[in-house]
Design a protein around this motif. Sequence first.
Motif, PDB file in Angstrom:
ATOM      1  N   SER A  70      74.887  57.314  20.977  1.00  0.00           N
ATOM      2  CA  SER A  70      75.586  56.515  21.989  1.00  0.00           C
ATOM      3  C   SER A  70      75.007  56.683  23.387  1.00  0.00           C
ATOM      4  CB  SER A  70      77.071  56.868  22.000  1.00  0.00           C
ATOM      5  OG  SER A  70      77.249  58.229  22.349  1.00  0.00           O
ATOM      6  N   LEU A  71      74.113  57.655  23.587  1.00  0.00           N
ATOM      7  CA  LEU A  71      73.541  57.901  24.913  1.00  0.00           C
ATOM      8  C   LEU A  71      72.075  57.503  25.021  1.00  0.00           C
ATOM      9  CD1 LEU A  71      75.128  61.373  25.732  1.00  0.00           C
ATOM     10  CD2 LEU A  71      75.909  59.104  26.394  1.00  0.00           C
ATOM     11  N   GLN A  72      71.522  56.939  23.977  1.00  0.00           N
ATOM     12  CA  GLN A  72      70.094  56.618  23.990  1.00  0.00           C
ATOM     13  C   GLN A  72      69.716  55.669  25.118  1.00  0.00           C
ATOM     14  OE1 GLN A  72      69.221  55.421  19.974  1.00  0.00           O
ATOM     15  NE2 GLN A  72      69.140  57.539  19.269  1.00  0.00           N
ATOM     16  N   GLY A  73      70.596  54.762  25.489  1.00  0.00           N
ATOM     17  CA  GLY A  73      70.279  53.815  26.544  1.00  0.00           C
ATOM     18  C   GLY A  73      71.008  54.050  27.848  1.00  0.00           C
ATOM     19  N   SER A  74      71.742  55.150  27.938  1.00  0.00           N
ATOM     20  CA  SER A  74      72.509  55.417  29.166  1.00  0.00           C
ATOM     21  C   SER A  74      71.587  55.689  30.340  1.00  0.00           C
ATOM     22  CB  SER A  74      73.433  56.626  28.973  1.00  0.00           C
ATOM     23  OG  SER A  74      74.392  56.375  27.992  1.00  0.00           O
ATOM     24  N   PRO A  75      71.831  55.047  31.478  1.00  0.00           N
ATOM     25  CA  PRO A  75      71.006  55.320  32.657  1.00  0.00           C
ATOM     26  C   PRO A  75      71.186  56.762  33.118  1.00  0.00           C
ATOM     27  CG  PRO A  75      72.804  53.816  33.194  1.00  0.00           C
ATOM     28  CD  PRO A  75      72.868  54.063  31.725  1.00  0.00           C
ATOM     29  N   ALA A  76      70.083  57.385  33.491  1.00  0.00           N
ATOM     30  CA  ALA A  76      70.115  58.788  33.915  1.00  0.00           C
ATOM     31  C   ALA A  76      69.438  58.945  35.268  1.00  0.00           C
ATOM     32  CB  ALA A  76      69.424  59.665  32.879  1.00  0.00           C
ATOM     33  N   PHE A  77      70.058  59.746  36.122  1.00  0.00           N
ATOM     34  CA  PHE A  77      69.514  60.079  37.438  1.00  0.00           C
ATOM     35  C   PHE A  77      69.236  61.575  37.480  1.00  0.00           C
ATOM     36  CE2 PHE A  77      71.958  56.261  38.141  1.00  0.00           C
ATOM     37  CZ  PHE A  77      71.193  55.540  39.040  1.00  0.00           C
ATOM     38  N   MET A  78      68.100  61.940  38.046  1.00  0.00           N
ATOM     39  CA  MET A  78      67.792  63.347  38.306  1.00  0.00           C
ATOM     40  C   MET A  78      68.336  63.670  39.690  1.00  0.00           C
ATOM     41  SD  MET A  78      66.356  66.272  37.545  1.00  0.00           S
ATOM     42  CE  MET A  78      65.226  66.035  36.191  1.00  0.00           C
ATOM     43  N   CYS A  79      68.930  64.840  39.834  1.00  0.00           N
ATOM     44  CA  CYS A  79      69.463  65.288  41.119  1.00  0.00           C
ATOM     45  C   CYS A  79      68.904  66.684  41.367  1.00  0.00           C
ATOM     46  CB  CYS A  79      70.986  65.303  41.061  1.00  0.00           C
ATOM     47  SG  CYS A  79      71.772  65.595  42.641  1.00  0.00           S
ATOM     48  N   SER A  80      68.063  66.823  42.395  1.00  0.00           N
ATOM     49  CA  SER A  80      67.366  68.092  42.580  1.00  0.00           C
ATOM     50  C   SER A  80      66.962  68.309  44.027  1.00  0.00           C
ATOM     51  CB  SER A  80      66.110  68.105  41.700  1.00  0.00           C
ATOM     52  OG  SER A  80      65.377  69.294  41.892  1.00  0.00           O
ATOM     53  N   ALA A  81      66.801  69.572  44.384  1.00  0.00           N
ATOM     54  CA  ALA A  81      66.259  69.919  45.697  1.00  0.00           C
ATOM     55  C   ALA A  81      64.736  69.771  45.711  1.00  0.00           C
ATOM     56  CB  ALA A  81      66.655  71.348  46.068  1.00  0.00           C
ATOM     57  N   ASP A  82      64.131  69.641  44.543  1.00  0.00           N
ATOM     58  CA  ASP A  82      62.683  69.404  44.461  1.00  0.00           C
ATOM     59  C   ASP A  82      62.429  67.993  44.968  1.00  0.00           C
ATOM     60  OD1 ASP A  82      62.646  71.858  43.192  1.00  0.00           O
ATOM     61  OD2 ASP A  82      62.514  71.001  41.183  1.00  0.00           O
ATOM     62  N   GLU A  86      55.540  64.047  43.513  1.00  0.00           N
ATOM     63  CA  GLU A  86      55.180  64.347  42.125  1.00  0.00           C
ATOM     64  C   GLU A  86      56.415  64.703  41.290  1.00  0.00           C
ATOM     65  OE1 GLU A  86      53.633  68.927  42.426  1.00  0.00           O
ATOM     66  OE2 GLU A  86      52.493  67.397  43.487  1.00  0.00           O
ATOM     67  N   ASP A  87      57.437  65.300  41.914  1.00  0.00           N
ATOM     68  CA  ASP A  87      58.684  65.592  41.214  1.00  0.00           C
ATOM     69  C   ASP A  87      59.395  64.296  40.840  1.00  0.00           C
ATOM     70  OD1 ASP A  87      58.452  68.462  41.521  1.00  0.00           O
ATOM     71  OD2 ASP A  87      59.121  68.197  43.596  1.00  0.00           O
ATOM     72  N   VAL A  88      59.435  63.374  41.782  1.00  0.00           N
ATOM     73  CA  VAL A  88      60.072  62.077  41.542  1.00  0.00           C
ATOM     74  C   VAL A  88      59.338  61.332  40.428  1.00  0.00           C
ATOM     75  CG1 VAL A  88      60.646  59.841  42.560  1.00  0.00           C
ATOM     76  CG2 VAL A  88      60.922  61.941  43.914  1.00  0.00           C
ATOM     77  N   GLN A  89      58.020  61.303  40.499  1.00  0.00           N
ATOM     78  CA  GLN A  89      57.238  60.587  39.494  1.00  0.00           C
ATOM     79  C   GLN A  89      57.390  61.208  38.109  1.00  0.00           C
ATOM     80  OE1 GLN A  89      55.890  57.599  39.913  1.00  0.00           O
ATOM     81  NE2 GLN A  89      56.788  57.756  41.957  1.00  0.00           N
ATOM     82  N   ARG A  90      57.449  62.537  38.048  1.00  0.00           N
ATOM     83  CA  ARG A  90      57.652  63.218  36.756  1.00  0.00           C
ATOM     84  C   ARG A  90      58.992  62.798  36.153  1.00  0.00           C
ATOM     85  NH1 ARG A  90      59.088  69.502  35.564  1.00  0.00           N
ATOM     86  NH2 ARG A  90      59.108  69.291  33.307  1.00  0.00           N
ATOM     87  N   ALA A  91      60.031  62.745  36.981  1.00  0.00           N
ATOM     88  CA  ALA A  91      61.355  62.354  36.490  1.00  0.00           C
ATOM     89  C   ALA A  91      61.341  60.915  35.975  1.00  0.00           C
ATOM     90  CB  ALA A  91      62.398  62.537  37.593  1.00  0.00           C
ATOM     91  N   LEU A  92      60.709  60.024  36.705  1.00  0.00           N
ATOM     92  CA  LEU A  92      60.643  58.626  36.272  1.00  0.00           C
ATOM     93  C   LEU A  92      59.886  58.500  34.954  1.00  0.00           C
ATOM     94  CD1 LEU A  92      60.048  56.889  39.731  1.00  0.00           C
ATOM     95  CD2 LEU A  92      62.203  57.096  38.452  1.00  0.00           C
ATOM     96  N   ARG A  93      58.795  59.248  34.814  1.00  0.00           N
ATOM     97  CA  ARG A  93      58.037  59.226  33.553  1.00  0.00           C
ATOM     98  C   ARG A  93      58.860  59.782  32.392  1.00  0.00           C
ATOM     99  NH1 ARG A  93      53.965  61.062  36.953  1.00  0.00           N
ATOM    100  NH2 ARG A  93      54.244  63.182  36.181  1.00  0.00           N
ATOM    101  N   ALA A  94      59.759  60.711  32.692  1.00  0.00           N
ATOM    102  CA  ALA A  94      60.586  61.339  31.654  1.00  0.00           C
ATOM    103  C   ALA A  94      61.756  60.463  31.233  1.00  0.00           C
ATOM    104  CB  ALA A  94      61.099  62.687  32.152  1.00  0.00           C
ATOM    105  N   GLY A  95      61.986  59.346  31.931  1.00  0.00           N
ATOM    106  CA  GLY A  95      63.048  58.436  31.530  1.00  0.00           C
ATOM    107  C   GLY A  95      64.223  58.342  32.474  1.00  0.00           C
ATOM    108  N   PHE A  96      64.173  59.052  33.604  1.00  0.00           N
ATOM    109  CA  PHE A  96      65.225  58.899  34.604  1.00  0.00           C
ATOM    110  C   PHE A  96      64.992  57.594  35.353  1.00  0.00           C
ATOM    111  CE2 PHE A  96      65.158  63.441  33.801  1.00  0.00           C
ATOM    112  CZ  PHE A  96      66.501  63.782  33.799  1.00  0.00           C
TER     113      PHE A  96
END
Length: 123
Positions: A70-82, A86-96
């Motif tokens: 049920s969560l395969q398509g749920s939108p996900a946001f990363m929340c970090s002090a990083d 490159e941190d942002v791009q890594r998160a986007l590549r990971a599916g956030f």
Amino acid sequence: MLYVEDNRINAILFAEAMRMRGDVELQVAEDGAEALALARQWQPAVLVLDAHLPDMSGYELLALLREVPSLQGSPAFMCSADALEEDVQRALRAGFIGYWTKPVDISRVMADLDGLLASLPAV
């Protein structure tokens, strides 16, 4: 919305902001194991994951949450002090779909949520 955050102050501030919004049911988990247990009994429409949790990274947690059908398509946001690009791009590549840096800019969160709601098909 499932918010996974091990810092209680950050969790409280985020919860208060979502309470002011009024249209968000928020559950907070302090680590990956708690998040997985919550997600298996309740289907959050949006995932917000801290990058650094006590038991796993936000990246590892997203991969595990994606195994819940049920969560395969749920939108996900990363929340970090990083906050490096490159941190942002890594998160986007990971599916956030978005990246919120700490301290969290609540107006940005609200705008992103508004955009997300506007993109959903009308019921």
